[in-house]
Design a protein around this motif. Structure first.
Motif: not given
Lengths: 354, 571
Positions: A187-194, A196-200, A111-122
């Motif tokens: 235009n937005q940013k895409v962050f790729v997080l590890g 664990v970091q992504f789950d946090d 249910g979390a929302t964001s304007a930039d895209l965050y995705i888990p790596a791998g």
């Protein structure tokens, strides 16, 4: 091409460069011959009539057939890459995308929302996209992916980014279908997080409710008054607040038996599992200690007990709603009416009380 | 003795020409003469080209700056690129070669006195004017910012008032185009003089014929589409807008069902001109006449089957994407065949580097790039990345401007002496052609880089996120610089062409040494084109063409010409 950063970038770039080398070859062939002929056979004086061959069938057939073979090969290379892009892995992590003039909203399973895209790596990520107004197009150049976002239908795309950027670096995300005045500002940013970091991140991002409580320590009702309407939207497609029957039992009054909270208190009204009064299941020492426990189970494990007259169709909201959010919804059910018996919420879940 | 009068009785019997045949404004406005109608089209098209060019320069100048500028808002920018596209496509490129040059040259090349339906021809021109007037009115009514593609539901919902007027304009322009096409088809079928068989017909006419077929078959779909869009906007009937129950992707199918064939309406006549220019200025028989002729027809047919390649990311089914990608490659083959045939025409030629030929060679260079860069756009996996970026912009400018428009300018120089009876300055012609060529490549080759780097098209600014401006700025600067050089080239062209009208040297009947029929009547041609039915030889047989010192032009020995053709030296 920008530096590739997804599972597709390797093959797409390979095909692109392969085509480019073929193109360089033919370009230099054509232009080279052209320049050579123009120099070699330049007009001398007023000599006008030149005798060259007027046709040569074998040669002409040759340069018809050779390009045909080349383009057939190229087609298949592009075709294979495309099939991969269209075959979403079953275990892909789903993010819902809503585009509207001129912003993106990314919504995660919790249910979390964001304007930039965050995705888990791998991990394969699947975007399910819809538009609220005109056609947009989601484009991440580094990933070599693009898909129009069309109002009135869902479109999907998937990709997998193997290298985490962290929260300091990012990939660019563009809208590439002209959508009006601020098209160039979608235009937005895409962050790729590890992982664990992504789950946090996604858990923290989902914790808006805690912030709400922290900022209003003196008003416990703020949670269901403000938080309830925010959360209830997804419930309302099946459960009404005004007693009308839907895919699931209404939360409101029906047949004069009281709303969902009241019904659980009245003897032998709310029957489950083929005629059993639900009250038999609720109470100290029984299946559910309290009414709250029963409602909580109905949200997180809806198949445990089925209300008579309805099918076992509700999906679980386990993992999509966090505990505090479930509490807010139960609080909301408790407070559907104010002290005077007037409804606190309209049929769309908006707070209309004092 | 080889004098024109002796060899060509036609010229001797024509004391005046079509320009002096009648005088006065009304004699032009009500003329039924295909040559005068062609000239009026030419003036109108070049005026539109000027306006569209100014829009392009505005767009390019804005893009020098990554961020917002005070002198042009995002709304104005969106209107500027929309106008640029709509004007260049509907008012310039589509009518430029067929309606302007084609009208003038087609009947003469064919050996006819006029087109089959002269009144319809004049009516087409006035329809064009009416369509253009609607476009001008749309600006007064609030402008439009939909892009020339009018994608729904944006075009259904945008609040600017100029959308409906411009759609009406496009509808009317469509009919102008259809009528021209019908006229050309009938003319080519019915008005060929004895001896003018299909395979003696110049390739420019083959190209115009193929174009006319597309115009007649595809343009009605555009008319229906814009009419439906007007209906949706005016009556709120849901056809394309999903909020009213319509389907926006349906619009894209309708639109590209016309607009893809329209690409060939633009390029095919250009290819026809190049076949003429390269052969005539190499003084050598065109290589592979039949392959070139049939490849025009093949392109016309395939053009109807590939529209879906504009929609690989639109959300249409993956199966359709695959089919359209596969069919799209079929267009590549006839285009490649033509390039190789032109190249082979140069082989063992006697090549004179006059201005038209310089444009012809520029075409060969630019079309090769334009065609080859179409391949990564037809390939599914790479198009996903390149779609709607500057790569596409660069590609279609190479094809539409670098090829179609350059061919048109080349054709204009090729037939200018014939049209107006004067020679322009060769020196300035070559300088201008060089400037246009260099400027063009600077402008658009950089856009291939921009596009493959991911720069989306139709962007007013490119500085929203850190890193964007740095990535794209340099290319935009070079591109804009190139556009100024190109503009300078066109300005010079305009000046020396206008100058030649007043002070140009008188043109001989046949300045380049062409063997097709238009070079056998005087420059400018008489009102009736031919007072006697001309004798038709092989239009690419240059063995009977001689330089005549007295006229400073070439003459065709008609006797020898028709005789050599009869002897089986034809195709």
């Amino acid at each position: 091409m920008p530096e590739g950063a997804s599972n597709f970038s390797g093959t797409v770039d390979w095909v692109f460069h392969f085509i480019n080398y073929i193109n360089y070859f033919f370009f230099f062939l054509v232009v080279g011959l052209m320049v050579y002929f123009v120099w070699k056979y330049r007009q001398k004086g007023r000599e006008v009539y030149a005798r060259g061959p007027s046709h040569h069938t074998a040669l002409e057939l040759g340069w018809t057939i050779l390009p045909t073979i080349i383009v057939v090969v190229i087609f298949f290379m592009g075709f294979r890459g495309f099939v991969d892009m269209k075959t979403v892995p079953a275990d892909a992590y789903q993010i819902d995308v809503t585009a509207q003039q001129w912003s993106w909203q990314f919504k995660y399973p919790n249910g979390a929302t964001s304007a930039d895209l965050y995705i888990p790596a791998g991990k394969p990520v699947k975007l399910v996209m819809r538009s609220n107004d005109v056609i947009h197009s989601l484009y991440i150049p580094d990933f070599r992916v693009k898909q129009d976002v069309v109002p009135g239908r869902y479109t999907t795309m998937w990709f997998q980014a193997d290298h985490a950027t962290g929260e300091d670096d990012f990939h660019l995300l563009f809208c590439t279908e002209f959508c009006g005045k601020d098209h160039s500002r979608m235009n937005q940013k895409v962050f790729v997080l590890g992982e664990v970091q992504f789950d946090d991140w996604v858990t923290k991002q989902g914790r808006w409710l805690d912030e709400l409580a922290k900022n209003n320590p003196d008003d416990p009702t703020i949670l269901w008054k403000v938080g309830g309407p925010k959360l209830v939207g997804r419930c309302l497609s099946c459960h009404s607040l005004d007693g009308k029957s839907g895919t699931g039992p209404s939360w409101g009054d029906y047949d004069g038996t009281g709303n969902i909270w009241e019904r659980l208190d009245k003897d032998k009204v709310h029957k489950v599992d083929g005629g059993k009064p639900v009250q038999d299941l609720i109470g100290p020492g029984r299946k559910y200690e309290t009414r709250e426990a029963y409602l909580r189970a109905s949200i997180l494990a809806p198949g445990e007990v089925i209300v008579d007259g309805y099918g076992n169709v509700m999906p679980t909201f386990k993992g999509q709603l966090r505990d505090p959010e479930v509490d807010v919804l139960i609080d909301m059910m408790k407070n559907l009416k104010d002290e005077d018996g007037k409804p606190n919420f309209d049929s769309k879940g908006k707070y209309i009380g004092k | 003795m080889t004098t024109l009068d002796a060899r060509s009785p036609i010229a001797a019997e024509a004391p005046d020409n079509y320009l002096t045949f009648r005088r006065g404004l009304l004699s032009w406005l009500l003329t039924l003469d295909h040559k005068r109608i062609g000239v009026m089209y030419l003036v109108a098209v070049l005026a539109s080209f000027f306006v569209g060019g100014v829009m392009a320069l505005l767009v390019r100048t804005k893009l020098l700056f990554p961020g917002e500028v005070t002198w042009m808002t995002a709304e104005q920018y969106n209107q500027a690129f929309t106008l640029h596209g709509a004007i260049m496509v509907f008012l310039v490129i589509i009518p430029s070669i067929p309606a302007a040059l084609g009208n003038f040259v087609l009947p003469i090349m064919l050996g006819a006195k006029d087109v089959a339906f002269p009144r319809l021809n004049l009516f087409s021109f006035y329809l064009w004017l009416a369509g253009a007037a609607c476009a001008v009115y749309s600006l007064l009514a609030g402008g439009f910012d939909t892009g020339w593609t009018f994608y729904t539901p944006y075009s259904t919902n945008t609040t600017l008032g100029g959308v409906i007027p411009v759609l009406v304009g496009v509808f009317i322009l469509g009919f102008s185009s259809i009528f021209t096409g019908v006229n050309f088809i009938v003319t080519i079928h019915k008005l060929r003089p004895p001896g003018m068989t299909w395979f003696r017909m110049p390739l420019f006419l083959w190209a115009l014929y193929a174009t006319a077929v597309i115009q007649v078959l595809a343009t009605p779909v555009l008319g229906i589409t814009v009419a439906l869009l007007v209906i949706e906007r005016v009556f709120n009937i849901g056809i394309f807008d999903p909020s009213m129950g319509g389907d926006p992707v349906l619009f894209q199918h309708f639109f590209w069902f016309y607009s893809h064939p329209a690409v060939y309406i633009m390029i095919l006549p250009g290819m026809g001109i190049i076949s003429e220019i390269i052969s005539v200025h190499s003084h050598r028989h065109i290589f592979g006449f039949r392959f070139i002729a049939f490849s025009s027809i093949a392109i016309a047919i395939f053009s109807f089957l590939v529209w879906g390649h504009h929609m690989f990311t639109s959300g249409q089914s993956p199966l359709m994407n695959v089919l359209f990608s596969a069919i799209t490659f079929s267009v590549a083959i006839p285009s490649a065949v033509k390039v190789f045939n032109w190249l082979a025409t140069l082989y063992k030629g006697s090549i004179s580097l006059n201005t038209p030929m310089l444009y012809g060679l520029s075409f060969l260079f630019l079309f090769t790039i334009g065609g080859l860069t179409g391949i990564p756009l037809a390939v599914l996996s790479t198009d996903i990345h390149l779609h709607d970026t500057y790569f596409v912009v660069a590609h279609f400018h190479y094809v539409m401007m670098g090829s179609a428009l350059i061919a048109m300018i080349g054709g204009l120089h090729h037939w200018w002496p014939k049209m107006f009876g004067v020679m322009y300055s060769e020196f300035w012609g070559r300088i201008a052609c060089g400037l246009v060529f260099v400027g063009f490549n600077m402008t658009f080759f950089t856009q291939f880089m921009l596009g493959s780097q991911g720069m989306p098209r139709r962007y007013y600014s490119y500085d929203q996120i850190e890193g964007m401006a740095e990535a794209f700025k340099m290319y935009h600067h070079i591109s804009t610089g190139g556009s100024y050089i190109m503009a300078l080239g066109f300005v010079i062209t305009g000046i020396y062409l206008l100058h030649s009208l007043f002070a140009g040297k008188k043109a001989p009947a046949n300045p380049w040494g062409g063997a097709s029929l238009e070079w056998q009547c005087t420059s400018p041609p008489p009102h009736d084109n031919f007072s006697k039915t001309p004798r038709v030889g092989d239009c690419y047989d240059f063995s009977a063409v001689r330089w005549d010192e007295k006229q400073e032009g070439y003459v065709v020995d008609t006797e020898a010409h028709t005789a050599s053709t009869k002897n089986g030296k034809g195709h």
